[in-house]
Design a protein around this motif. Structure first.
Motif, short mmCIF file in Angstrom:
data_model
loop_
_atom_site.label_atom_id
_atom_site.label_comp_id
_atom_site.label_asym_id
_atom_site.label_seq_id
_atom_site.Cartn_x
_atom_site.Cartn_y
_atom_site.Cartn_z
N GLU A 130 0.86 -1.18 0.00
CA GLU A 130 0.00 0.00 0.00
C GLU A 130 0.90 1.22 0.00
O GLU A 130 1.76 1.37 0.86
CB GLU A 130 -0.89 -0.01 1.24
CG GLU A 130 -1.85 1.15 1.29
CD GLU A 130 -2.78 1.03 2.49
OE1 GLU A 130 -3.95 0.67 2.28
OE2 GLU A 130 -2.31 1.29 3.62
N LEU A 131 0.70 2.09 -0.99
CA LEU A 131 1.49 3.30 -1.11
C LEU A 131 0.62 4.50 -0.80
O LEU A 131 -0.57 4.52 -1.12
CB LEU A 131 2.06 3.43 -2.53
CG LEU A 131 2.97 2.31 -2.99
CD1 LEU A 131 3.35 2.51 -4.45
CD2 LEU A 131 4.21 2.21 -2.13
N GLY A 132 1.22 5.50 -0.21
CA GLY A 132 0.51 6.74 0.08
C GLY A 132 1.32 7.92 -0.40
O GLY A 132 2.49 7.79 -0.77
N ALA A 133 0.69 9.08 -0.40
CA ALA A 133 1.38 10.30 -0.82
C ALA A 133 2.42 10.69 0.23
O ALA A 133 2.23 10.41 1.42
CB ALA A 133 0.36 11.43 -0.99
N PRO A 134 3.51 11.29 -0.19
CA PRO A 134 4.50 11.76 0.78
C PRO A 134 3.86 12.76 1.73
O PRO A 134 2.86 13.41 1.40
CB PRO A 134 5.56 12.45 -0.08
CG PRO A 134 5.35 11.93 -1.46
CD PRO A 134 3.91 11.56 -1.56
N GLU A 135 4.43 12.90 2.92
CA GLU A 135 3.87 13.79 3.93
C GLU A 135 3.78 15.22 3.39
O GLU A 135 4.71 15.73 2.78
CB GLU A 135 4.74 13.76 5.19
CG GLU A 135 4.06 14.40 6.36
CD GLU A 135 4.74 14.03 7.66
OE1 GLU A 135 4.86 14.92 8.51
OE2 GLU A 135 5.13 12.86 7.81
N GLY A 136 2.62 15.82 3.60
CA GLY A 136 2.41 17.18 3.14
C GLY A 136 1.90 17.27 1.71
O GLY A 136 1.60 18.36 1.23
N GLN A 137 1.80 16.15 1.01
CA GLN A 137 1.32 16.13 -0.37
C GLN A 137 -0.11 15.61 -0.41
O GLN A 137 -0.45 14.66 0.29
CB GLN A 137 2.20 15.22 -1.24
CG GLN A 137 3.63 15.66 -1.36
CD GLN A 137 3.77 16.89 -2.23
OE1 GLN A 137 3.09 17.06 -3.22
NE2 GLN A 137 4.66 17.78 -1.83
N PRO A 138 -0.98 16.19 -1.24
CA PRO A 138 -2.35 15.67 -1.35
C PRO A 138 -2.37 14.38 -2.16
O PRO A 138 -1.46 14.11 -2.95
CB PRO A 138 -3.09 16.79 -2.09
CG PRO A 138 -2.02 17.48 -2.88
CD PRO A 138 -0.76 17.37 -2.07
N GLU A 139 -3.39 13.55 -1.93
CA GLU A 139 -3.57 12.33 -2.72
C GLU A 139 -3.86 12.74 -4.17
O GLU A 139 -4.58 13.70 -4.42
CB GLU A 139 -4.74 11.50 -2.18
CG GLU A 139 -4.46 10.88 -0.82
CD GLU A 139 -3.47 9.74 -0.88
OE1 GLU A 139 -3.42 9.02 -1.89
OE2 GLU A 139 -2.73 9.57 0.10
N THR A 140 -3.31 12.00 -5.13
CA THR A 140 -3.52 12.30 -6.53
C THR A 140 -4.59 11.35 -7.08
O THR A 140 -4.44 10.14 -6.95
CB THR A 140 -2.20 12.11 -7.32
OG1 THR A 140 -1.20 12.90 -6.70
CG2 THR A 140 -2.36 12.53 -8.75
#
Length: 143
Positions: free
Chosen positions: A44-54
């Motif tokens: 499971e991958l997530g957006a880097p901290e401080g970045q919105p989900e794309t």
């Protein structure tokens, strides 16, 4: 023939660099006591901290930071590997990446497997199949 554009240099990375397919997928997961828990079926991958989900289908600019690994996924994926498709995300069991202690020949967790739902298959196979084999150390031979 047009000359391909040279690739930019790889940015420096803090910590260990892992190849997901080579180092993580299909690796056995052991808990902090060395007891087998499960195998890694997906990530499971997530957006880097401080970045919105794309949203899916969005073109991602080149300067966007790489995604962050948030969890190892395991669950009933055998059928989907044979017949295609994808199991519903509600059926997958998530092991937070923060619980991973080390990655080598096996993935070792820093927590006990007792609290994880992921080890039920290993326990069921051990108790219902392996324990019934004479000499396995489970039940005694009925002779």
């Amino acid at each position: 023939m047009k000359t391909p554009r040279p690739l930019p240099p790889v940015p420096p990375v803090a910590g260990q660099t892992l190849d997901a397919q080579l180092h993580l997928l299909d690796r056995q997961v052991l808990d902090s006591d060395g007891v087998p828990v499960t195998t890694v079926d997906d990530l499971e991958l997530g957006a880097p901290e401080g970045q919105p989900e794309t949203p899916l289908g969005t073109v991602i600019p080149e300067e966007t930071p790489a995604p962050v690994l948030t969890a190892l996924l395991t669950g009933p994926v055998l059928g989907t590997r044979i017949f295609g498709g994808r199991p519903p995300s509600s059926r997958l069991i998530r092991i937070p990446w923060t619980d991973v202690a080390s990655v080598g020949v096996v993935v070792r967790l820093g927590v006990s497997g007792q609290g994880l739902d992921a080890d039920w298959v290993e326990r069921w196979i051990r108790d219902k199949i392996i324990a019934r084999i004479p000499g396995s150390g489970g039940r005694r031979d009925p002779r």
